[in-house]
Design a protein around this motif. Structure first.
Motif: not given
Ligand code: HPA
Length: 275
Positions: A6-29
């Motif tokens: 649930d702690d990880y889900r909470k981070s994700a839910d915050y990001i999804l709410q700010r972004a307004g879409f589900v990303p397909e690919i994650a990139i770490v620079l």
């Protein structure tokens, strides 16, 4: 650290709410590779410090923000600035970003880093598609209670670096300005660079490039079954190969030199990935 699912889900839910879409690919620079983030169209920028249960980056040349948007025709989430063990984070903490990507619904992860070339056929400015890694030091990001929602207690590491994605990366290399190899990343915890003897030993053991990141994230991705591509940019010849000690100036100048070509290369790979 004793995070639950649930702690990880909470981070994700915050990001999804700010972004307004589900990303397909994650990139770490990785270090020196930050300029890629400027390619992201219609960016939504979220400083790490605003994300619940996330971490704050302290390394030089790491920006410390999540950038979400479109690049190469795909919806992406990009970490401009990553976390390293040498900053004082535990290996368990280094699992956080990839687990949050998983909770976001991301279908593939691309990890990038700056590394020292161990293989004598490599040159500064070359790229290495990571085929496998060697990590003989330090803890695992999976230490502690296993979170079953992510994966099993004893995950296999034999297919950590996804064959299909490596094939795409090697195909895209044909139309890149960069010289691209495929090889083995040897993890050193840093922050000190290696001794010449450590690098000789790593070469004997099968390492082609030395670096201080990526592997904790790669182990986490394998644990939660995320397709993974990892790319290293050779920013110096590893310790003892050149006549002079490795310097940050030298690393930065190679990073600057290849930033454009590397961003083109990563974008071409993203375009080819089908998720
Ligand atoms: N060793 C480890 N990490 C690195 C190096 C190196 O030579 N260059 C850039 N990151």
């Amino acid at each position: 650290m004793d995070y639950t699912y649930d702690d990880y889900r909470k981070s994700a839910d915050y990001i999804l709410q700010r972004a307004g879409f589900v990303p397909e690919i994650a990139i770490v620079l990785g270090s020196c590779l930050g300029p890629f983030a400027q390619r992201i169209e219609q960016p939504v920028v979220i400083p790490y410090s605003e994300i619940p249960n996330f971490l704050i980056s302290t390394a030089p040349s790491h920006a410390g923000k999540l950038v979400l948007g479109t690049v190469g025709g795909k919806r992406v989430v990009c970490m401009a600035g990553r976390f390293h063990h040498y900053e004082g984070y535990t290996y368990e903490q280094l699992a956080i970003p990839v687990r949050v990507f998983k909770c976001l619904g991301v279908k593939a992860v691309i990890l990038t880093n700056a590394a020292g070339a161990i293989n004598l056929d490599y040159k500064p400015g070359d790229v290495m598609v990571i085929r496998d890694h060697i990590k003989l030091f330090g803890d695992s990001p999976l230490t502690g209670r296993n979170i079953e929602e992510f994966g099993e207690r004893f995950p296999s590491m034999t297919e950590t670096y996804t064959q299909d994605l490596r094939t795409i990366a090697l195909k895209c290399a044909e139309s890149s300005s960069l010289k691209v190899h495929e090889g083995v990343y040897f993890f050193f915890p840093g922050p000190q660079f290696e001794t010449a003897s450590e690098i000789r030993a790593a070469r004997i053991l099968g390492g082609d490039a030395a670096g201080m990141s990526t592997v904790p994230e790669a182990i986490t991705a394998a644990h939660c079954g995320m397709p993974l591509l990892a790319l290293s940019v050779m920013v110096n010849m590893a310790a003892g190969i050149g006549k002079t000690p490795i310097t940050q100036e030298q690393i930065d100048s190679i990073g600057e030199m290849i930033a454009g070509g590397f961003s083109d290369y990563v974008e071409s790979i993203i375009r080819e990935i089908t998720v």
